[in-house]
Design an enzyme around this catalytic site. Structure first.
Site, PDB file in Angstrom:
ATOM      1  N   SER A 181      17.479  10.177   7.758  1.00 55.20           N
ATOM      2  CA  SER A 181      18.544  11.042   8.208  1.00 55.20           C
ATOM      3  C   SER A 181      19.249  10.586   9.479  1.00 55.20           C
ATOM      4  CB  SER A 181      17.946  12.416   8.442  1.00 55.20           C
ATOM      5  OG  SER A 181      18.870  13.328   8.059  1.00 55.20           O
ATOM      6  N   SER A 182      19.687   9.340   9.452  1.00 50.63           N
ATOM      7  CA  SER A 182      20.464   8.851  10.589  1.00 50.63           C
ATOM      8  C   SER A 182      21.737   9.669  10.741  1.00 50.63           C
ATOM      9  CB  SER A 182      20.805   7.372  10.388  1.00 50.63           C
ATOM     10  OG  SER A 182      21.417   7.179   9.132  1.00 50.63           O
ATOM     11  N   TYR A 197      22.371  11.312  -6.233  1.00 52.93           N
ATOM     12  CA  TYR A 197      22.053  12.589  -5.574  1.00 52.93           C
ATOM     13  C   TYR A 197      22.919  13.703  -6.173  1.00 52.93           C
ATOM     14  CZ  TYR A 197      21.224  15.859  -1.697  1.00 52.93           C
ATOM     15  OH  TYR A 197      20.889  16.960  -0.934  1.00 52.93           O
ATOM     16  N   ASP A 201      18.000  18.426   6.675  1.00 46.27           N
ATOM     17  CA  ASP A 201      18.024  17.363   7.684  1.00 46.27           C
ATOM     18  C   ASP A 201      18.581  17.874   9.007  1.00 46.27           C
ATOM     19  OD1 ASP A 201      17.262  15.980   5.480  1.00 46.27           O
ATOM     20  OD2 ASP A 201      19.094  14.789   5.290  1.00 46.27           O
ATOM     21  N   GLY A 232      16.327   6.883   4.550  1.00 41.19           N
ATOM     22  CA  GLY A 232      15.856   8.221   4.199  1.00 41.19           C
ATOM     23  C   GLY A 232      15.337   8.981   5.407  1.00 41.19           C
ATOM     24  N   GLU A 241      10.927  18.303  -1.334  1.00 37.18           N
ATOM     25  CA  GLU A 241      12.012  17.336  -1.524  1.00 37.18           C
ATOM     26  C   GLU A 241      12.909  17.785  -2.673  1.00 37.18           C
ATOM     27  OE1 GLU A 241      13.119  15.240   0.821  1.00 37.18           O
ATOM     28  OE2 GLU A 241      11.206  14.161   0.754  1.00 37.18           O
ATOM     29  N   HIS A 242      14.215  17.711  -2.431  1.00 39.35           N
ATOM     30  CA  HIS A 242      15.212  18.149  -3.413  1.00 39.35           C
ATOM     31  C   HIS A 242      15.042  19.627  -3.765  1.00 39.35           C
ATOM     32  CE1 HIS A 242      17.397  14.432  -4.235  1.00 39.35           C
ATOM     33  NE2 HIS A 242      16.253  13.821  -3.958  1.00 39.35           N
ATOM     34  N   THR A 243      14.634  20.397  -2.783  1.00 40.22           N
ATOM     35  CA  THR A 243      14.549  21.850  -2.986  1.00 40.22           C
ATOM     36  C   THR A 243      15.614  22.583  -2.171  1.00 40.22           C
ATOM     37  OG1 THR A 243      12.919  21.908  -1.201  1.00 40.22           O
ATOM     38  CG2 THR A 243      12.050  21.911  -3.442  1.00 40.22           C
TER      39      THR A 243
HETATM   40  C1  GLA Z   1      18.897  14.345   1.607  1.00 42.62           C
HETATM   41  C2  GLA Z   1      19.721  15.581   1.910  1.00 42.62           C
HETATM   42  C3  GLA Z   1      18.824  16.795   2.130  1.00 42.62           C
HETATM   43  C4  GLA Z   1      17.833  16.954   0.994  1.00 42.62           C
HETATM   44  C5  GLA Z   1      17.100  15.638   0.737  1.00 42.62           C
HETATM   45  C6  GLA Z   1      16.182  15.711  -0.449  1.00 42.62           C
HETATM   46  O1  GLA Z   1      18.174  13.951   2.746  1.00 42.62           O
HETATM   47  O2  GLA Z   1      20.489  15.384   3.071  1.00 42.62           O
HETATM   48  O3  GLA Z   1      19.620  17.950   2.249  1.00 42.62           O
HETATM   49  O4  GLA Z   1      18.442  17.426  -0.169  1.00 42.62           O
HETATM   50  O5  GLA Z   1      18.003  14.575   0.528  1.00 42.62           O
HETATM   51  O6  GLA Z   1      15.122  16.563  -0.211  1.00 42.62           O
END
Ligand code: GLA
Length: 354
Positions: A108-109, A203, A154, A106, A17-19
């Site tokens: 990813s709609s 973010y 995503d 969270g 996550e957040h990588t």
């Molecule tokens: C959102 C972003 C992704 C990713 C995540 C965190 O979903 O769309 O690209 O950075 O946050 O892991």
């Protein structure tokens, strides 16, 4: 008039996550919830798009005259805008979108909308676009047109992952590997009900902080910092050190999680999820109390290997790795435990009510 139908799933990230915006490793899967796009080509160069979830008024625009500011319609405009920039020829179309991927959870709609729409466009206009290129175009639309500076996880997950796979992905090379989920593992996904907003500030702030940490460490991306260089990371100003430590250790956890999952070692896999949550909560500071509580209740429940927040954070959902056969008991136990602590009843997204 011919009609072209396509769909794409929401994604749930297992770990990493957040990588992605630091060229790191991720390992998402998909959820049963999907977005469906039905497209009918038109004789002119206008696009009329309807969303079943958001009102009865269509978003209308002309190809070549896309302008930001049409709310959800920006995602559709962004896609045609990118297609033109990448020199694909399309005509106008009517587009009907329908989705049961919850917004702001969270999952990813937005990527599900983008990939479903691009798939429908690809088949309607017979465009030679690979699934990886499709994901890249969707990300480009979101970053350059919509203005949300997201990574590529995503879109790659929605375009390439299956429900019984984990998609191990190197976001630098876009090389990926589909790892079948072991039969003993079922995922549980519960929405906290705290909605997040990604184009929003938090973010973007994290992204900038990670970029500043990379700059001060003299690397292009934090992906380039191995775990044994953590002592150097600790020499950064404290806030940047925490942010960088999360990304560096998270990358190592994803690599380890891939090996554990492949070996079917679900206990060890679960421990990595737990460690990821601690790092996101304390070092990256992207969790919220409601999500921490859900994770804590889940982690102490029978039949749970591990649990963590999933997605960008600041609300949204948790993912729980549960022992197969116990997933329904885990889902109801965790949501009741949460409600009994004075909270509302959270929404169980996976497994779906049968
Ligand atoms: C959102 C972003 C992704 C990713 C995540 C965190 O979903 O769309 O690209 O950075 O946050 O892991």
């Amino acid at each position: 008039m011919r009609e072209f139908r396509a769909d794409a799933p929401g994604r749930v990230n297992l770990i990493g996550e957040h990588t992605d915006y630091q060229d790191g490793f991720v390992m998402p899967s998909t959820v049963p919830q999907r977005t469906t796009a039905v497209l009918r080509p038109r004789d002119d160069r206008s696009v009329h798009a309807w969303s079943r979830q958001i009102g009865s008024e269509p978003v209308i625009f002309h190809l070549g005259a896309e302008r930001r500011g049409a709310a959800w319609g920006d995602y559709v405009q962004g896609l045609t805008w990118v297609l033109e920039r990448e020199r694909y020829t399309i005509a106008g179309f009517d587009l009907h979108l329908d989705s049961d991927v919850p917004l702001g959870s969270g999952l990813s709609s937005s990527a599900a909308l983008e990939i479903a729409t691009l798939r429908a466009i690809r088949s309607a206009f017979e465009l030679p676009i690979s699934d990886v290129a499709l994901a890249r175009m969707a990300q480009r639309a979101e970053v350059e047109f919509v203005g949300a500076p997201v990574g590529i996880m995503d879109q790659m997950a929605c375009s390439l992952a299956g429900e019984r796979d984990a998609l191990f992905l190197d976001t630098r090379s876009l090389k990926f590997e589909r790892i079948p989920l072991p039969a003993g593992l079922e995922l549980v996904v519960i929405n906290s009900g705290v909605a997040h907003q990604h184009a929003g500030g938090d973010y973007v702030t994290r992204r900038r902080e990670s970029e500043e940490a990379a700059r001060q460490l003299g690397v292009e991306r934090l992906r380039d910092v191995p775990v044994d260089a953590l002592p150097q990371v600790e020499s950064l100003p404290p806030l940047l050190a925490r942010r960088a430590r999360h990304i560096v250790t998270e990358n190592a956890r994803v690599l380890e999680a891939r090996d554990r999952l492949t070996a079917g070692d679900l206990e060890a896999f679960g421990q990595l999820l737990n460690a990821s949550h601690v790092s996101l909560r304390d070092d990256y500071e992207v969790s919220v109390p409601a999500v921490d509580l859900l994770v804590e209740i889940a982690q102490s429940h029978d039949g749970v290997f591990g649990a963590r927040m999933t997605g960008g954070g600041f609300g949204g959902a948790v993912v729980i790795a549960a022992r197969a056969g116990l997933e329904r008991a885990v889902a109801s136990g965790v949501s009741e435990g949460y409600a009994s602590r004075g909270h509302w009843q959270p929404e169980v997204l996976v497994p779906r009510a049968s």
